[in-house]
Design a protein around this motif. Structure first.
Motif, short mmCIF file in Angstrom:
data_model
loop_
_atom_site.label_atom_id
_atom_site.label_comp_id
_atom_site.label_asym_id
_atom_site.label_seq_id
_atom_site.Cartn_x
_atom_site.Cartn_y
_atom_site.Cartn_z
N GLY A 76 0.79 -1.24 0.00
CA GLY A 76 0.00 0.00 0.00
C GLY A 76 0.81 1.28 0.00
N GLU A 77 0.84 1.98 1.12
CA GLU A 77 1.42 3.33 1.16
C GLU A 77 2.95 3.33 1.27
OE1 GLU A 77 -0.39 6.10 0.74
OE2 GLU A 77 -2.09 4.75 0.43
N ASN A 78 3.55 2.23 1.67
CA ASN A 78 4.99 2.20 1.93
C ASN A 78 5.77 2.04 0.63
OD1 ASN A 78 7.62 1.78 2.83
ND2 ASN A 78 6.95 0.60 4.63
N ILE A 79 6.06 3.17 -0.02
CA ILE A 79 6.76 3.15 -1.32
C ILE A 79 8.15 2.54 -1.18
CG2 ILE A 79 7.78 4.62 -3.09
CD1 ILE A 79 5.36 6.41 -2.94
N SER A 82 7.90 -1.16 -1.16
CA SER A 82 7.53 -1.62 -2.50
C SER A 82 8.75 -1.69 -3.41
CB SER A 82 6.48 -0.68 -3.10
OG SER A 82 6.34 -0.87 -4.49
N LYS A 100 2.22 -2.49 -7.99
CA LYS A 100 1.26 -1.39 -7.88
C LYS A 100 2.02 -0.10 -7.61
CE LYS A 100 -2.21 0.43 -4.70
NZ LYS A 100 -2.95 0.23 -3.44
N GLN A 102 2.11 3.96 -6.66
CA GLN A 102 1.31 4.97 -5.95
C GLN A 102 1.18 6.25 -6.76
OE1 GLN A 102 -0.30 4.44 -3.19
NE2 GLN A 102 0.53 2.40 -2.85
N ASN A 103 2.23 6.57 -7.55
CA ASN A 103 2.22 7.81 -8.32
C ASN A 103 3.23 7.70 -9.46
OD1 ASN A 103 4.83 8.34 -7.13
ND2 ASN A 103 3.75 9.09 -5.30
N HIS A 106 6.90 7.11 -8.35
CA HIS A 106 7.07 5.71 -7.95
C HIS A 106 7.22 4.82 -9.20
CE1 HIS A 106 5.26 2.11 -5.50
NE2 HIS A 106 6.56 1.95 -5.72
N HIS A 120 -1.58 1.10 -12.10
CA HIS A 120 -2.11 2.20 -11.29
C HIS A 120 -3.60 1.91 -11.09
CE1 HIS A 120 1.21 5.25 -11.76
NE2 HIS A 120 1.48 4.48 -12.80
N GLU A 122 -5.93 2.85 -9.03
CA GLU A 122 -6.84 3.98 -8.81
C GLU A 122 -7.01 4.79 -10.10
OE1 GLU A 122 -4.32 3.25 -6.78
OE2 GLU A 122 -5.29 2.78 -4.86
#
Length: 222
Positions: A76-79, A82, A100, A102-103, A106, A120, A122
């Motif tokens: 999830g949020e932990n780039i 990842s 996956k 995040q942006n 990334h 991506h 989202e």
């Protein structure tokens, strides 16, 4: 047919849904997360589920991660986790690693370190929803590359009662109708002279700019 072996790292909403879908399709799936509660939630869904920190190279070696054909990194949020996980997986020789992002930043890093596929969820879901908001006749929209997509569209009123010859979609819009769904039946080589019915669904492939013109002129009912 041999079952493919997948590993899914990160059992949040995105990773969890992938794990569940692959398992329901009969694939062998190893579910991995460092959170015990999440792992426990997938013990009866995945083939195997383990509590593990994916940034620990020795731990990944111990479970034989390099033997898996495809590993999905859905952290999830932990780039940082990842990125490090992706580096370790590629160093260990995993054939295909999907990550996956995040942006965009990334994604750039993931590309540089050798991720085979970057998604991506989202952003892609946003694109699908946007097309559906434009018209309820646009049922689905899947990005194939940066500038090509495949759309699933319901025959609009401008199309009903006409044939593919009448509509001449390829010549007018540069798109190709690759199949027509009629109820549960899918015709992958539709007759060009068959008249389209109200509930027919066309699978159309093309460049995004051409699909956009096709949708505006034929799919969206005035």
């Amino acid at each position: 047919m041999n079952k493919k072996e997948f590993a899914v790292i990160g059992l949040g909403r995105f990773g969890g849904s992938i794990c569940k879908e692959l398992s329901e399709e009969g694939m062998q799936v190893l579910a991995i997360d460092k959170d015990e509660d999440r792992v426990n939630g997938y013990k009866n869904i995945a083939s195997h589920a383990v509590i593990l920190d994916s940034t620990d190279e020795d731990a990944l070696k111990e479970i034989g991660i390099s033997n898996f054909e495809h590993v999905i990194v859905a952290i999830g949020e932990n780039i940082q986790a990842s990125i490090l996980t992706t580096v370790i997986l590629k160093d260990l020789g995993v054939r295909k690693v999907t990550v996956k992002a995040q942006n965009d930043y990334h994604e750039k890093i993931l590309t540089k370190i050798g991720a085979d596929k970057i998604v991506h969820p989202e952003r892609d879901m946003g694109k699908r929803l946007a097309h559906n908001f434009i018209s309820s006749n646009i049922l689905d929209y899947l990005e194939l590359s940066d500038d090509h997509s495949i759309a699933e569209v319901k025959a609009g009123m401008k199309m009903v009662g006409k044939s593919l010859i009448d509509l001449d979609i390829r010549a007018r819009y540069g798109c190709n109708v690759v199949a027509i769904k009629q109820g549960r039946d899918i015709n992958v080589s539709p007759r060009a002279d068959a008249l389209l019915k109200e509930d027919d669904v066309l699978i159309v492939i093309g460049a995004d700019i051409d699909l956009s013109r096709f949708e505006k002129h034929l799919v969206i009912d005035d």
